[in-house]
Design an enzyme around this catalytic site. Sequence first.
Site, mmCIF file in Angstrom:
data_model
loop_
_atom_site.group_PDB
_atom_site.id
_atom_site.type_symbol
_atom_site.label_atom_id
_atom_site.label_comp_id
_atom_site.label_asym_id
_atom_site.label_seq_id
_atom_site.Cartn_x
_atom_site.Cartn_y
_atom_site.Cartn_z
ATOM 1 N N ASP A 221 10.151 2.845 6.554
ATOM 2 C CA ASP A 221 9.910 1.808 6.999
ATOM 3 C C ASP A 221 10.865 1.236 8.210
ATOM 4 O O ASP A 221 12.075 1.588 8.052
ATOM 5 C CB ASP A 221 9.782 0.740 5.814
ATOM 6 C CG ASP A 221 9.244 -0.590 6.011
ATOM 7 O OD1 ASP A 221 7.949 -0.755 5.360
ATOM 8 O OD2 ASP A 221 9.579 -1.357 6.808
ATOM 9 N N THR B 106 -7.035 -0.768 6.963
ATOM 10 C CA THR B 106 -8.360 -1.328 7.241
ATOM 11 C C THR B 106 -8.635 -1.604 8.590
ATOM 12 O O THR B 106 -7.937 -2.503 9.315
ATOM 13 C CB THR B 106 -8.360 -2.587 6.024
ATOM 14 O OG1 THR B 106 -8.229 -2.257 4.786
ATOM 15 C CG2 THR B 106 -10.014 -2.826 6.315
ATOM 16 N N ARG C 99 1.504 -13.577 1.972
ATOM 17 C CA ARG C 99 0.668 -13.281 3.260
ATOM 18 C C ARG C 99 -0.549 -14.093 3.155
ATOM 19 O O ARG C 99 -1.392 -13.970 2.181
ATOM 20 C CB ARG C 99 0.220 -11.890 3.408
ATOM 21 C CG ARG C 99 1.705 -11.046 3.465
ATOM 22 C CD ARG C 99 1.138 -9.585 3.367
ATOM 23 N NE ARG C 99 0.634 -9.095 2.222
ATOM 24 C CZ ARG C 99 0.044 -7.804 1.994
ATOM 25 N NH1 ARG C 99 -0.152 -7.040 3.221
ATOM 26 N NH2 ARG C 99 -0.456 -7.515 0.808
ATOM 27 N N CYS D 26 -6.256 -9.177 2.844
ATOM 28 C CA CYS D 26 -7.496 -8.291 2.598
ATOM 29 C C CYS D 26 -8.900 -9.320 2.964
ATOM 30 O O CYS D 26 -9.326 -9.080 4.152
ATOM 31 C CB CYS D 26 -7.751 -7.227 1.509
ATOM 32 S SG CYS D 26 -6.527 -6.118 1.474
ATOM 33 N N VAL E 249 0.814 -1.197 -0.019
ATOM 34 C CA VAL E 249 -0.052 0.146 0.052
ATOM 35 C C VAL E 249 0.764 1.231 0.112
ATOM 36 O O VAL E 249 0.679 2.100 -0.825
ATOM 37 C CB VAL E 249 -0.933 0.110 1.398
ATOM 38 C CG1 VAL E 249 -1.637 1.359 1.241
ATOM 39 C CG2 VAL E 249 -1.928 -0.997 1.069
ATOM 40 N N ARG F 158 14.351 -3.729 3.716
ATOM 41 C CA ARG F 158 13.427 -2.969 2.715
ATOM 42 C C ARG F 158 14.072 -1.498 2.378
ATOM 43 O O ARG F 158 13.817 -1.531 0.906
ATOM 44 C CB ARG F 158 12.002 -2.886 3.613
ATOM 45 C CG ARG F 158 10.932 -2.348 2.383
ATOM 46 C CD ARG F 158 10.516 -3.075 1.373
ATOM 47 N NE ARG F 158 9.151 -2.692 0.750
ATOM 48 C CZ ARG F 158 8.600 -2.818 -0.478
ATOM 49 N NH1 ARG F 158 9.742 -3.656 -1.208
ATOM 50 N NH2 ARG F 158 7.829 -2.364 -1.069
#
Length: 428
Positions: free
Chosen positions: A33, A118, A329, A258, A15, A38
């Site tokens: 991050d 979310t 994931r 999600c 995202v 990363r």
Amino acid sequence: MTENPTISIIGLGYVGLPLAIHLAKHYKVTGFDINQNRIDELAQGFDRTGEIETSDLRNSTLRLTSDTAELGGHNVHIVTVPTPVDNNNEPDLTPVRKASETVSTFLKKGDIVVYESTVYPGVTEDICGPILAQGAGLKCGQDFFLGYSPERINPGDKEHTVDNITKIVAGQTPEVAQILKNIYGTMNGDKIFLAKNIKTAEAAKVIENAQRDINIAFVNEIAVIFQKLGISVYDVLEAAGTKWNFLNFQPGLVGGHCIGVDPYYLAHCATASGHDPKVILSGRSTNEAMSKAVSNAIHNTILARNPNNHAPRTLVLGLTFKEDVPDLRNTKITDIIDDLKELGHHIDVHDSMADPLEAKEFFDIDLLPSLETDKPYDCVIGAVPHSGYKELTNTNIQQIIKPDGLIADMKGMWRDRSFDNGYGYWCL
């Protein structure tokens, strides 16, 4: 309030990174991050999620850091950390809480903190706001302000990217909402929907994925029914799809971060308010049971063809949660693998998209480096329809399976083919 905004993005995953790259075309943006590896990979132009091209990374003005000291000069902070569930399928707000604590260390008067994670209605204002206020020693809604703009990232989708889709935006005040509308609208051609308030925006996001989960659950249930009747659900869906208002959902395992997670957030919220969320949890239960239904069907088909084969060698093609993405994931393919192992199968796994190191770290699975083998398998399972697997020829498939072996096609990617006599073929 905020003029000429400078923006920090907290979390550079599926995202946060695309959002940061596109906002950096219009604003001064720093991406943060906690994972230094990363940051190093991104600085070298490599995005392991596959969402951003190397050229776009290298040509971006986006600044990258794992040091919160570099974020204090910004005045809009966008939190894009994941919101998983725990082992009891209860919302795990640890990442968003910790991100809020982090932001509170450099939050100052006049700043806006936006959440894209979310959550269920109320989390932004009732949980995150107080954490920010306490850590910063400021008053929420007076010294700093909250916003919410739910993410709509679909991993691997090159069409519905963050700069092309409609963004929902909500602010703690009308002025904040307008500021955020301008910021996001600059990035996506002003395709902005202003939600009535933050709780409404939170609710809109959480029902989007719950709705998909319920629809997939219906298709999964009829797939199991039609299996018992000797009918292919794909043939049925193809026929039913000729009606103009038929909804084209496909059967399968519901994994990822999600659809397989967000309904639990809505169910938690419902239960807390005194409502029993029967439909939502029924859909979850149906989808969670799908892996065992599939593994049992494959195993029973093998036994029906060879009653003495109680320990078949089985090759699983695909481990990621969906096709043509490296994302592991919440993949449900691991459930299939575990179920088949319990039934006596000896399992090998190949995935052309997944990172072998992540597969080993997360699931203790050693991915095969190639499909070449001197010892053909009793069963080959097409578990994830990566493009590379769709393009395998009949010869490619038959070279890795015994002449009397079973080709198990979970997603129907080879259903229009005819295999040589002797090979078994199973499909939902």
